[in-house]
Design an enzyme around this catalytic site. Structure first.
Site, PDB file in Angstrom:
ATOM      1  N   ALA A  34     -33.202  14.410  -0.884  1.00 13.10           N
ATOM      2  CA  ALA A  34     -34.240  15.176  -1.827  1.00 13.10           C
ATOM      3  C   ALA A  34     -34.564  16.450  -1.053  1.00 13.10           C
ATOM      4  CB  ALA A  34     -35.227  14.626  -2.376  1.00 13.10           C
ATOM      5  N   LYS A  81     -22.950  12.828   1.694  1.00  9.48           N
ATOM      6  CA  LYS A  81     -23.797  13.953   0.979  1.00  9.48           C
ATOM      7  C   LYS A  81     -23.436  15.411   2.092  1.00  9.48           C
ATOM      8  CE  LYS A  81     -27.621  10.959  -0.357  1.00  9.48           C
ATOM      9  NZ  LYS A  81     -28.856  10.583  -0.370  1.00  9.48           N
ATOM     10  N   ASP A 125     -35.887  10.289   6.284  1.00 10.39           N
ATOM     11  CA  ASP A 125     -36.984   9.629   5.432  1.00 10.39           C
ATOM     12  C   ASP A 125     -37.319   8.593   6.290  1.00 10.39           C
ATOM     13  OD1 ASP A 125     -34.670   8.058   5.855  1.00 10.39           O
ATOM     14  OD2 ASP A 125     -34.438   7.400   3.806  1.00 10.39           O
ATOM     15  N   CYS A 181     -41.868   1.404   5.643  1.00 10.71           N
ATOM     16  CA  CYS A 181     -41.158   1.900   4.571  1.00 10.71           C
ATOM     17  C   CYS A 181     -41.729   1.699   3.143  1.00 10.71           C
ATOM     18  CB  CYS A 181     -40.125   0.571   4.335  1.00 10.71           C
ATOM     19  SG  CYS A 181     -38.903   0.538   5.574  1.00 10.71           S
ATOM     20  N   CYS A 240     -49.198  14.243  26.840  1.00 11.16           N
ATOM     21  CA  CYS A 240     -48.142  13.682  26.033  1.00 11.16           C
ATOM     22  C   CYS A 240     -46.922  13.375  26.672  1.00 11.16           C
ATOM     23  CB  CYS A 240     -48.206  14.745  24.694  1.00 11.16           C
ATOM     24  SG  CYS A 240     -46.930  14.187  23.388  1.00 11.16           S
TER      25      CYS A 240
HETATM   26 ZN    ZN Z   1     -47.227  16.040  21.702  1.00 15.33          ZN
END
Ligand code: ZN
Length: 338
Positions: A34, A81, A125, A181, A240
């Protein structure tokens, strides 16, 4: 032809200069469901030079309510698709170089196509793929725009490497980020709003209007009339693993790429074989004939069994419909194809 982009050029922040820039740029859209359908159509109409669309799935009837590039014919024929999108988009704007790739969005396959990409749009998704996109974007300094929606709710967030907190930083900072989910359904306006924000952000980046880029984590609920912008700058972490000073891009490591995926809310499991060269679908069709009803097109083969349906793609991936149980899907796979 000559006034094709006239209204867009009259818009001052784009102008003739911006239009010329758009024509030199390459947009990668990962996922042609979508969100990917909506953003691909807008990007192609806007006259971006090159668009690449990656998707691993084929068109189904339940897609037609919101996946705007597809029609009944493609659902009937189970066309992948990425192929259906490419064909439709080429009819919308023949000046754009469009590539449709039927494949899983894996670290190694994506790494080989991102070298000249200017922005990545998230049309996926699931978070496994988003974390791969996040690491790739950081490693190759490509801006990417996260987007997700479920029910009437949507989220979007623009990540500029070296500047914004990345998805990995944000995971701990954003409380309602859903990773599980979801089977709550979806309405098309939620999709359209997320895609509209993603495309607006992409256009800003492509015409290099960096000041206009949105730096908040944006959420809305179009049914319950809520809209919220969250400031997230402080979430950026020096340590990070994806965007910090000593980044190691953990999601690009081979061992973190799953071989078997349960597809969210679809009652289906995907199995990816070790080798991924071209499969002989005609031969497999003969083998499977004795087990169930076969339907075939140049890109995939499907076999309807009593309780399950197998769909085998040219690259060897198999979707087992009718179960969420990995072991059950594997047993069936080995019994019929192993
Ligand atoms: Zn980061």
């Amino acid at each position: 032809m000559s006034d094709r982009y006239s209204r867009q050029q009259l818009f001052q922040p784009i102008g003739e200069k911006g239009q010329a820039l758009l024509q030199q740029k390459h947009v990668l859209i990962i996922g042609a469901g979508a969100l990917g359908s909506a953003s691909a159509e807008a990007i192609v109409r806007a006259g971006v030079g090159k668009v690449t669309i990656v998707d691993r799935d084929y068109v189904e009837w339940s897609n037609l309510q919101r996946q705007q590039l597809y029609s009944e014919k493609e659902a009937e024929q189970e066309i992948p698709k990425a192929i259906a999108a490419k064909e439709r988009l080429a009819r919308i704007n023949s000046n754009v170089q469009i590539k449709g790739l039927v494949m899983d969005a894996m670290a190694d396959s994506l790494e080989s196509i991102v070298h000249d990409v200017d922005v990545i749009l998230d049309g996926t998704d699931n978070f496994d793929i988003r974390f791969v996109i996040n690491d790739l974007a950081q490693k190759y300094h490509i801006p990417w725009i996260y987007g997700s929606c479920v029910g009437s709710y949507g989220t979007t967030y623009t990540i500029i490497p070296g500047k914004s907190p990345c998805l990995h930083c944000l995971l701990q900072a954003v409380p309602n980020m859903t990773i599980t989910c979801d089977t709550a359904g979806i309405i098309s306006p939620a999709v359209q709003i997320v895609a509209a924000y993603q495309v607006a952000e992409a256009l800003k980046i492509l015409v290099e209007d960096w000041q206009a880029v949105c730096d908040t984590y944006r959420t809305f609920d179009v049914w319950h009339n809520q809209h919220y912008d969250m400031r997230v700058q402080k979430a950026k972490k020096k340590d990070c693993p994806s965007c910090g000073e000593q980044a190691i891009y953990p999601y690009l490591a081979f061992e973190n790429q799953t071989k078997v995926d349960v597809l969210c809310g679809r009652n289906a499991v995907q199995i990816r074989p070790q080798r991924s060269d071209d499969y002989n679908l005609d031969y497999l069709a003969q083998q499977l004939q004795k087990h169930g009803t076969i339907q075939q097109n140049p890109y995939l083969l499907s076999c309807q069994l009593k309780d399950y349906r197998l769909v085998i793609f040219q690259d060897g991936r198999v979707l087992v419909h009718g179960t969420n149980d990995v072991q059950q899907a594997k047993n069936l796979y080995y019994r019929l194809l192993g």
